[in-house]
Design a protein around this motif. Structure first.
Motif, PDB file in Angstrom:
ATOM      1  N   VAL A   1       0.833  -1.207   0.000  1.00  0.00           N
ATOM      2  CA  VAL A   1       0.000   0.000   0.000  1.00  0.00           C
ATOM      3  C   VAL A   1       0.865   1.253   0.000  1.00  0.00           C
ATOM      4  CG1 VAL A   1      -1.668   1.340   1.341  1.00  0.00           C
ATOM      5  CG2 VAL A   1      -1.976  -1.126   1.108  1.00  0.00           C
ATOM      6  N   LYS A   2       1.931   1.235   0.791  1.00  0.00           N
ATOM      7  CA  LYS A   2       2.831   2.388   0.848  1.00  0.00           C
ATOM      8  C   LYS A   2       3.492   2.650  -0.502  1.00  0.00           C
ATOM      9  CE  LYS A   2       2.705   4.262   4.888  1.00  0.00           C
ATOM     10  NZ  LYS A   2       2.339   5.696   5.020  1.00  0.00           N
ATOM     11  N   LEU A   3       3.876   1.598  -1.179  1.00  0.00           N
ATOM     12  CA  LEU A   3       4.505   1.759  -2.496  1.00  0.00           C
ATOM     13  C   LEU A   3       3.520   2.344  -3.500  1.00  0.00           C
ATOM     14  CD1 LEU A   3       6.601  -1.546  -2.735  1.00  0.00           C
ATOM     15  CD2 LEU A   3       7.465   0.786  -2.393  1.00  0.00           C
ATOM     16  N   VAL A   4       2.281   1.881  -3.440  1.00  0.00           N
ATOM     17  CA  VAL A   4       1.262   2.386  -4.357  1.00  0.00           C
ATOM     18  C   VAL A   4       0.998   3.873  -4.110  1.00  0.00           C
ATOM     19  CG1 VAL A   4      -1.173   2.217  -5.009  1.00  0.00           C
ATOM     20  CG2 VAL A   4       0.172   0.137  -4.675  1.00  0.00           C
ATOM     21  N   LEU A   5       0.994   4.263  -2.841  1.00  0.00           N
ATOM     22  CA  LEU A   5       0.681   5.648  -2.486  1.00  0.00           C
ATOM     23  C   LEU A   5       1.914   6.549  -2.416  1.00  0.00           C
ATOM     24  CD1 LEU A   5      -1.966   5.099   0.354  1.00  0.00           C
ATOM     25  CD2 LEU A   5      -2.365   5.545  -2.067  1.00  0.00           C
ATOM     26  N   PHE A   6       3.089   6.003  -2.725  1.00  0.00           N
ATOM     27  CA  PHE A   6       4.315   6.801  -2.595  1.00  0.00           C
ATOM     28  C   PHE A   6       4.295   8.084  -3.443  1.00  0.00           C
ATOM     29  CE2 PHE A   6       8.633   8.035  -3.709  1.00  0.00           C
ATOM     30  CZ  PHE A   6       9.218   8.133  -2.451  1.00  0.00           C
ATOM     31  N   PRO A   7       3.866   8.037  -4.705  1.00  0.00           N
ATOM     32  CA  PRO A   7       3.847   9.288  -5.486  1.00  0.00           C
ATOM     33  C   PRO A   7       2.995  10.375  -4.834  1.00  0.00           C
ATOM     34  CG  PRO A   7       3.578   7.397  -6.926  1.00  0.00           C
ATOM     35  CD  PRO A   7       3.463   6.883  -5.529  1.00  0.00           C
ATOM     36  N   LEU A   8       1.871   9.982  -4.273  1.00  0.00           N
ATOM     37  CA  LEU A   8       1.009  10.959  -3.609  1.00  0.00           C
ATOM     38  C   LEU A   8       1.685  11.516  -2.359  1.00  0.00           C
ATOM     39  CD1 LEU A   8      -1.756  12.359  -3.383  1.00  0.00           C
ATOM     40  CD2 LEU A   8      -2.554  10.373  -2.087  1.00  0.00           C
ATOM     41  N   ALA A   9       2.289  10.611  -1.568  1.00  0.00           N
ATOM     42  CA  ALA A   9       2.980  11.060  -0.367  1.00  0.00           C
ATOM     43  C   ALA A   9       4.158  11.963  -0.713  1.00  0.00           C
ATOM     44  CB  ALA A   9       3.455   9.857   0.440  1.00  0.00           C
ATOM     45  N   ASN A  10       4.879  11.594  -1.753  1.00  0.00           N
ATOM     46  CA  ASN A  10       6.025  12.405  -2.173  1.00  0.00           C
ATOM     47  C   ASN A  10       5.576  13.821  -2.539  1.00  0.00           C
ATOM     48  OD1 ASN A  10       8.970  12.509  -3.130  1.00  0.00           O
ATOM     49  ND2 ASN A  10       7.854  13.152  -4.969  1.00  0.00           N
ATOM     50  N   LYS A  11       4.504  13.908  -3.312  1.00  0.00           N
ATOM     51  CA  LYS A  11       3.982  15.214  -3.715  1.00  0.00           C
ATOM     52  C   LYS A  11       3.534  16.015  -2.496  1.00  0.00           C
ATOM     53  CE  LYS A  11       0.643  17.323  -6.893  1.00  0.00           C
ATOM     54  NZ  LYS A  11      -0.427  17.041  -7.894  1.00  0.00           N
ATOM     55  N   SER A  12       2.925  15.350  -1.543  1.00  0.00           N
ATOM     56  CA  SER A  12       2.440  16.022  -0.351  1.00  0.00           C
ATOM     57  C   SER A  12       3.586  16.579   0.484  1.00  0.00           C
ATOM     58  CB  SER A  12       1.609  15.052   0.484  1.00  0.00           C
ATOM     59  OG  SER A  12       1.246  15.626   1.713  1.00  0.00           O
ATOM     60  N   TYR A  13       4.596  15.753   0.723  1.00  0.00           N
ATOM     61  CA  TYR A  13       5.716  16.195   1.549  1.00  0.00           C
ATOM     62  C   TYR A  13       6.525  17.285   0.859  1.00  0.00           C
ATOM     63  CZ  TYR A  13       4.822  12.336   4.768  1.00  0.00           C
ATOM     64  OH  TYR A  13       4.247  11.488   5.677  1.00  0.00           O
ATOM     65  N   VAL A  14       6.650  17.209  -0.453  1.00  0.00           N
ATOM     66  CA  VAL A  14       7.347  18.267  -1.189  1.00  0.00           C
ATOM     67  C   VAL A  14       6.595  19.580  -1.042  1.00  0.00           C
ATOM     68  CG1 VAL A  14       7.945  19.100  -3.505  1.00  0.00           C
ATOM     69  CG2 VAL A  14       8.495  16.746  -2.843  1.00  0.00           C
ATOM     70  N   SER A  15       5.261  19.507  -1.162  1.00  0.00           N
ATOM     71  CA  SER A  15       4.468  20.716  -1.008  1.00  0.00           C
ATOM     72  C   SER A  15       4.594  21.273   0.408  1.00  0.00           C
ATOM     73  CB  SER A  15       2.996  20.421  -1.317  1.00  0.00           C
ATOM     74  OG  SER A  15       2.215  21.581  -1.201  1.00  0.00           O
ATOM     75  N   MET A  16       4.626  20.389   1.403  1.00  0.00           N
ATOM     76  CA  MET A  16       4.804  20.828   2.782  1.00  0.00           C
ATOM     77  C   MET A  16       6.169  21.476   2.967  1.00  0.00           C
ATOM     78  SD  MET A  16       3.088  17.508   4.667  1.00  0.00           S
ATOM     79  CE  MET A  16       3.608  17.970   6.317  1.00  0.00           C
ATOM     80  N   SER A  17       7.176  20.953   2.282  1.00  0.00           N
ATOM     81  CA  SER A  17       8.509  21.554   2.347  1.00  0.00           C
ATOM     82  C   SER A  17       8.509  22.952   1.744  1.00  0.00           C
ATOM     83  CB  SER A  17       9.520  20.666   1.622  1.00  0.00           C
ATOM     84  OG  SER A  17      10.807  21.248   1.634  1.00  0.00           O
ATOM     85  N   HIS A  18       7.835  23.116   0.603  1.00  0.00           N
ATOM     86  CA  HIS A  18       7.710  24.441  -0.008  1.00  0.00           C
ATOM     87  C   HIS A  18       6.973  25.396   0.929  1.00  0.00           C
ATOM     88  CE1 HIS A  18       8.125  22.740  -4.381  1.00  0.00           C
ATOM     89  NE2 HIS A  18       9.240  22.651  -3.667  1.00  0.00           N
ATOM     90  N   MET A  19       5.986  24.849   1.610  1.00  0.00           N
ATOM     91  CA  MET A  19       5.240  25.667   2.565  1.00  0.00           C
ATOM     92  C   MET A  19       6.158  26.156   3.671  1.00  0.00           C
ATOM     93  SD  MET A  19       1.973  26.623   3.318  1.00  0.00           S
ATOM     94  CE  MET A  19       0.803  25.364   2.802  1.00  0.00           C
TER      95      MET A  19
END
Length: 592
Positions: free
Chosen positions: A391-409
């Motif tokens: 499940v984590k592997l399947v959702l990794f792209p979404l998590a990656n995008k989320s954490y990157v956005s949080m980093s930009h924030m």
């Protein structure tokens, strides 16, 4: 991040409500029921066994007046008989043991040969209980009269003693029950059993009376008492069926409060009806192509609950015969077994007898995935761990995008604070400027919410799978976890069992729930810090503690999943944030 905070607050409130319901409503209700049953048993022992052998008469299903203006009932005119008067036919296959009583042709004594009441005990789960006991739970088939062509006294009744030359029902040896009335009309019930939980019941009428007759075949399941249930809203336990191609789930309370004490259909074709417990069920399955005169789930005025069907009138000419066939499922709710029966017999929505819930499109595939991994590893706990990785592997792209956005924030915090200070007295202008700023900096303020929004249905779907499916019952993990379907039994409050003291369940926090709380706290520490008011900061700080107490009474399998999921999230978050730190450092170096 306001939406993110609101979701977290809603999650906390939901958890508190679930926790409160379990300990202040469901728990006391179950305990009260247990005390009541213990009192009843004690009272029965005091009063003696004077009437212990008397079987209460059970009436046959009757048609509503709209269908028949003269509904017949199955009552005896010759009085009751004692249980000892009726012989029995043994039931034996790889899954079942018990007996059928020739008194009334009742299925009323059935044990599940491969399922113990306790993990390390020897007592087998008893599904059906003799009709003469206070908690009687039995199945019976018969016929009712339609008109004056045959009287109710000329039909087999609740007290009829059937005859049979057979002594044991097995997959290799069906049995035949026989009864002939005074007019010479012969009634036969042939019973067959497969290797698992499915009985096939064939009812035959041989009319040798010289006059045509009309009869209506029926079948019903009676449960004299409401059983103790877990009392949780996530699982249906009680009367259930498919009527007019729709799944109908009625609680015991629903039927007691219903108009007329029943849910009924007079137009259903096929379908099925029965009573389900968490892991077991008893279900009648009429001919799937036959329209029934009436089928229902009901609460009887005399007490107890019933699932029944009544077929349309059948004409049996003089010298002729009539035959009808019904399946009876009585056993464990094993997913593969039920799916196979659904395909083999074309039973509508039979797989929904397992409470997959509203997230059916997730829960059943999740079960299939975990069960497949269990087949590879031989350990359901390991299968849950591997499934979480998938499940984590399947959702990794979404998590990656989320954490990157949080980093930009996080990078944009100084500019955001400046805007908040500049427009602190004009909230509408501040919102406009913030939206323009987000657009310019390519920041998605909702990105931090996405992992939570995705994770919650996954969590509830997995919780559903681990809670309702029998496949994980009494399945071990490693160490002290010998049953993944119950709460972690080891707590530091009694030094892991070294002190002979059983702490109250509300504070008996197991090792795995504690580990879950620690990993939740660690994950919080890794999250980028955002501007929160003091109240929100305190709530966030207490979240790990709150959820540690909430999850302490959940199944160990679910807690292990959540703990492992937290560890994977921490690893994933550390990796992504490390990449983002390197990006920020490179960006700063370029500017320099």
């Amino acid at each position: 991040m306001g939406e993110n905070k609101n979701i977290i607050l809603a999650l906390v409130l939901s958890g508190i409500i679930l926790f409160g319901y379990q300990y202040f409503i469901a728990g006391p209700r179950i305990e009260a029921q247990r005390q009541y049953e213990a009192l009843q048993a004690e009272q029965a022992a005091i009063e003696g066994t004077e009437n212990a052998g008397v079987i209460e008469q059970d009436d046959a299903p009757s048609l509503p007046l709209a269908v028949s203006v003269d509904p017949q009932t199955d009552q005896s005119s010759s009085g009751n008989y004692t249980y000892a008067d009726a012989k029995t036919i043994a039931i034996n296959n790889a899954e079942l043991s018990g007996s059928i009583s020739l008194g009334g042709a009742r299925f009323d004594n059935l044990f599940l040969a491969n399922h113990n009441v306790e993990l390390n005990g020897e007592e087998k789960v008893q599904l059906l209980v003799p009709a003469n006991e206070d908690n009687g739970y039995f199945v019976r088939f018969g016929w009712t009269a339609v008109d004056a062509s045959i009287s109710a006294d000329d039909l087999p009744k609740a007290t009829t003693i059937w005859t049979s030359s057979d002594t044991e029902l097995t997959p290799q040896s069906p049995v035949l029950l026989r009864w002939t009335n005074a007019a010479g009309i012969e009634f036969l019930i042939k019973i067959e059993l497969d290797e698992q939980f499915m009985f096939t019941v064939t009812q035959t009428v041989n009319n040798t009376s010289g006059n045509p007759i009309q009869v209506r075949p029926y079948g019903f399941i009676d449960r004299k008492q409401e059983p103790v249930t877990d009392g949780l809203f996530v699982l249906h336990e009680g009367p259930i069926g498919v009527f007019d191609d729709n799944l109908e789930e009625q609680t015991y309370e629903d039927l007691r409060d219903a108009d007329g004490g029943k849910f009924e259909s007079t137009t259903s074709v096929g379908g099925w009806m029965g009573i389900t417990d968490k892991y077991w069920m008893t279900v009648l399955i009429p001919d799937q192509a036959k329209q029934l005169a009436v089928s229902n789930l009901s609460y009887k005025a005399s007490g107890g609950y019933r699932a029944s069907y009544l077929e349309k009138a059948a004409s049996v000419p003089a010298g002729g015969s009539f035959e009808t066939q019904t399946q009876l499922y009585a056993g464990a709710k094993i997913v593969e077994t039920i799916d196979n029966y659904q395909d083999e017999f074309g039973i509508k929505l039979f797989d929904r007898s397992i409470d997959w819930g509203w997230l059916y499109f997730l829960t059943k595939p999740f079960f299939a995935g975990i069960h497949f991994l269990f087949g590879l590893t031989g350990n359901f706990g390991v299968a849950i761990l591997l499934f979480t990785v998938v499940v984590k592997l399947v959702l990794f792209p979404l998590a990656n995008k989320s954490y990157v956005s949080m980093s930009h924030m996080k990078d944009a915090q100084p500019k955001m604070k400046a805007l908040q200070e500049r427009y602190k007295d004009d909230r509408q202008k501040l919102q406009q400027e913030m939206m323009a700023f987000y657009k310019k900096e390519k920041i998605n303020p909702l990105a931090g919410c996405l992992p939570i929004l995705i994770q919650m249905p996954i969590f509830f779907a997995l919780y559903k799978v681990l809670y309702v499916t029998i496949e994980m019952r009494h399945q071990p993990f490693f160490g002290w976890i010998q049953d993944l379907s119950v709460a972690d039994p080891v707590t530091p409050l009694n030094l892991f069992g070294l002190i002979p003291f059983d702490p109250p369940a509300v504070i008996a926090i197991g090792i795995w729930p504690i580990l879950m709380g620690v990993t939740m706290w660690l994950q919080q520490k890794l999250n980028p810090q955002t501007n929160m008011d003091p109240t929100q900061q305190k709530i966030m700080a207490f979240l790990p503690i709150i959820f540690t107490f909430i999850m302490a009474r959940f199944s160990a399998g679910l807690v292990i999943y959540w703990t492992w999921n937290n560890l994977l999230s921490i690893t994933q978050q550390w990796y992504i944030m490390r990449k983002e730190s390197a990006r920020r450092a490179a960006k700063a170096a370029n500017k320099a």
